[in-house]
Design a protein around this motif. Sequence first.
Motif, PDB file in Angstrom:
ATOM      1  N   LEU A  94      22.568 -13.206  -4.991  1.00 27.09           N
ATOM      2  CA  LEU A  94      22.308 -14.549  -5.512  1.00 27.09           C
ATOM      3  C   LEU A  94      21.917 -14.501  -6.990  1.00 27.09           C
ATOM      4  CD1 LEU A  94      20.336 -16.022  -2.475  1.00 27.09           C
ATOM      5  CD2 LEU A  94      22.693 -16.537  -3.135  1.00 27.09           C
ATOM      6  N   ALA A  95      21.100 -13.506  -7.361  1.00 32.73           N
ATOM      7  CA  ALA A  95      20.699 -13.373  -8.760  1.00 32.73           C
ATOM      8  C   ALA A  95      21.905 -13.060  -9.642  1.00 32.73           C
ATOM      9  CB  ALA A  95      19.641 -12.269  -8.897  1.00 32.73           C
ATOM     10  N   GLY A  96      22.772 -12.158  -9.171  1.00 33.04           N
ATOM     11  CA  GLY A  96      23.964 -11.814  -9.939  1.00 33.04           C
ATOM     12  C   GLY A  96      24.912 -12.988 -10.073  1.00 33.04           C
ATOM     13  N   THR A  97      25.051 -13.761  -8.996  1.00 32.82           N
ATOM     14  CA  THR A  97      25.914 -14.943  -9.043  1.00 32.82           C
ATOM     15  C   THR A  97      25.384 -15.950 -10.059  1.00 32.82           C
ATOM     16  OG1 THR A  97      26.542 -14.638  -6.720  1.00 32.82           O
ATOM     17  CG2 THR A  97      26.895 -16.824  -7.670  1.00 32.82           C
ATOM     18  N   TYR A  98      24.083 -16.109 -10.097  1.00 33.38           N
ATOM     19  CA  TYR A  98      23.461 -17.012 -11.086  1.00 33.38           C
ATOM     20  C   TYR A  98      23.740 -16.527 -12.507  1.00 33.38           C
ATOM     21  CZ  TYR A  98      19.847 -19.122 -13.995  1.00 33.38           C
ATOM     22  OH  TYR A  98      19.186 -19.772 -15.012  1.00 33.38           O
ATOM     23  N   LEU A  99      23.557 -15.226 -12.744  1.00 31.65           N
ATOM     24  CA  LEU A  99      23.776 -14.673 -14.082  1.00 31.65           C
ATOM     25  C   LEU A  99      25.238 -14.749 -14.503  1.00 31.65           C
ATOM     26  CD1 LEU A  99      21.471 -11.509 -14.027  1.00 31.65           C
ATOM     27  CD2 LEU A  99      21.121 -13.630 -15.314  1.00 31.65           C
ATOM     28  N   ASN A 100      26.131 -14.836 -13.537  1.00 28.20           N
ATOM     29  CA  ASN A 100      27.541 -14.993 -13.861  1.00 28.20           C
ATOM     30  C   ASN A 100      27.899 -16.457 -14.113  1.00 28.20           C
ATOM     31  OD1 ASN A 100      30.494 -15.613 -12.742  1.00 28.20           O
ATOM     32  ND2 ASN A 100      30.484 -13.541 -13.570  1.00 28.20           N
ATOM     33  N   MET A 101      27.400 -17.340 -13.265  1.00 24.69           N
ATOM     34  CA  MET A 101      27.819 -18.744 -13.313  1.00 24.69           C
ATOM     35  C   MET A 101      27.093 -19.562 -14.373  1.00 24.69           C
ATOM     36  SD  MET A 101      28.585 -20.145  -9.483  1.00 24.69           S
ATOM     37  CE  MET A 101      29.278 -21.636 -10.184  1.00 24.69           C
ATOM     38  N   TYR A 134      29.438 -10.637 -17.135  1.00 24.24           N
ATOM     39  CA  TYR A 134      29.986  -9.420 -16.538  1.00 24.24           C
ATOM     40  C   TYR A 134      28.887  -8.628 -15.823  1.00 24.24           C
ATOM     41  CZ  TYR A 134      34.385  -9.913 -19.183  1.00 24.24           C
ATOM     42  OH  TYR A 134      35.591 -10.350 -19.674  1.00 24.24           O
ATOM     43  N   PHE A 135      27.708  -8.602 -16.424  1.00 22.63           N
ATOM     44  CA  PHE A 135      26.577  -7.928 -15.767  1.00 22.63           C
ATOM     45  C   PHE A 135      26.245  -8.616 -14.451  1.00 22.63           C
ATOM     46  CE2 PHE A 135      21.943  -7.818 -15.031  1.00 22.63           C
ATOM     47  CZ  PHE A 135      21.791  -6.456 -14.801  1.00 22.63           C
ATOM     48  N   GLY A 136      26.231  -9.965 -14.472  1.00 21.41           N
ATOM     49  CA  GLY A 136      25.955 -10.706 -13.246  1.00 21.41           C
ATOM     50  C   GLY A 136      26.981 -10.437 -12.168  1.00 21.41           C
ATOM     51  N   GLU A 137      28.250 -10.339 -12.564  1.00 17.26           N
ATOM     52  CA  GLU A 137      29.319 -10.032 -11.600  1.00 17.26           C
ATOM     53  C   GLU A 137      29.065  -8.699 -10.910  1.00 17.26           C
ATOM     54  OE1 GLU A 137      33.807 -10.771 -10.821  1.00 17.26           O
ATOM     55  OE2 GLU A 137      32.006 -11.971 -10.941  1.00 17.26           O
ATOM     56  N   THR A 138      28.741  -7.676 -11.706  1.00 15.83           N
ATOM     57  CA  THR A 138      28.493  -6.347 -11.143  1.00 15.83           C
ATOM     58  C   THR A 138      27.250  -6.344 -10.266  1.00 15.83           C
ATOM     59  OG1 THR A 138      29.477  -5.399 -13.154  1.00 15.83           O
ATOM     60  CG2 THR A 138      28.234  -3.914 -11.727  1.00 15.83           C
ATOM     61  N   LEU A 139      26.186  -6.987 -10.725  1.00 16.93           N
ATOM     62  CA  LEU A 139      24.941  -7.037  -9.957  1.00 16.93           C
ATOM     63  C   LEU A 139      25.157  -7.722  -8.611  1.00 16.93           C
ATOM     64  CD1 LEU A 139      21.863  -6.511  -9.872  1.00 16.93           C
ATOM     65  CD2 LEU A 139      21.556  -8.777 -10.898  1.00 16.93           C
ATOM     66  N   SER A 140      25.944  -8.781  -8.599  1.00 11.92           N
ATOM     67  CA  SER A 140      26.184  -9.502  -7.344  1.00 11.92           C
ATOM     68  C   SER A 140      26.847  -8.599  -6.316  1.00 11.92           C
ATOM     69  CB  SER A 140      27.024 -10.757  -7.586  1.00 11.92           C
ATOM     70  OG  SER A 140      28.360 -10.433  -7.937  1.00 11.92           O
ATOM     71  N   PHE A 141      27.736  -7.714  -6.761  1.00  9.56           N
ATOM     72  CA  PHE A 141      28.406  -6.830  -5.813  1.00  9.56           C
ATOM     73  C   PHE A 141      27.551  -5.623  -5.435  1.00  9.56           C
ATOM     74  CE2 PHE A 141      32.047  -9.433  -6.495  1.00  9.56           C
ATOM     75  CZ  PHE A 141      32.769  -9.309  -5.307  1.00  9.56           C
ATOM     76  N   VAL A 142      26.581  -5.257  -6.268  1.00 12.86           N
ATOM     77  CA  VAL A 142      25.587  -4.271  -5.832  1.00 12.86           C
ATOM     78  C   VAL A 142      24.820  -4.842  -4.645  1.00 12.86           C
ATOM     79  CG1 VAL A 142      23.455  -3.083  -6.457  1.00 12.86           C
ATOM     80  CG2 VAL A 142      25.350  -3.131  -8.079  1.00 12.86           C
TER      81      VAL A 142
END
Length: 304
Positions: free
Chosen positions: A198-205, A238-246
């Motif tokens: 959820l945090a990664g998705t937020y950082l991406n969107m 891009y960081f958010g995308e990667t974090l979301s998949f972690v």
Amino acid sequence: ARLGAPRLRRPMALAGARGAGAGVLRRGLGEFAAHRAAGVPLWSFFSLMVVLSALGHHLDQPDGGASAFFIDNKTRRMVHTTAVDHIRYWLKVVLLVVSVYIEYGILFRPLEALKQKKDVSRSTFVVREWICLFCGAAFVARVVLQMMSWSRIISWVEVFAEAGIIIPLSLASLGFGAARKRAAAIGAMEVVGLILFLAGTYLNMWPEYTRHLWKRDPANAGRLYVGGLFGVCRHINYFGETLSFVGFAMATSAWWNLWIPIVMGAGLIVFSVPELDAYMSSKYVADWATYTQDVQCQMIPFVW
């Protein structure tokens, strides 16, 4: 001879362990490839996508400029206007939906079959499966929402290689990992994984949404957006995308699914960041030079 016997046994034991590990890997890959989506074996679906990706690369006719494989500077400069452009757009949407359907089939179809045979209880613990499906569906919904604001064209390679191979293969792997933990209660790792997703998705969107709102103002036409979280890191999305998949990988309880964010992060660093930098530096010449001096962090906040 007796003293040497233990030394001989060690290499044999190691060889046996390696052989057993290879056997587990082969069985796992065979089981994965045998899964079906709408009656179609996954191995045949992905084989078709590989062929279409090669054909798509030929049709796209890349100009040799900066490229991140799925997208290049040539694609970013072209606006979708033709019927073929719209066909590619909707083909990508369809393949994204198919990706979630493949994930759903891996997560729940075997369970449904077992229930019909009464081999498992109807109260079997499936929270992990639902978390995994939620993450996959949320990711695809987010991509489709972002596509709605794009004015650029979508290449054939982006359709068949990204939406037809990389994304469905990733969701299938994540679903396969979660399904192999069927009936096991979730723990801290899955909860932390969901939070990271959820945090990664937020950082991406969120950064992209604020940039979209800013660009809708005619006064900002032709200018580079440097506000919000983009003032912290040039490629924070891009960081958010990667974090979301972690987080997504952690939520499946299968550590080997970390291959997805590792490959994704490496691809973004090696290919996507340089490709986008080349495009931005040519489109916003003066603004980009000032921006890169003010914001030195490229993708990983406070690190790189």
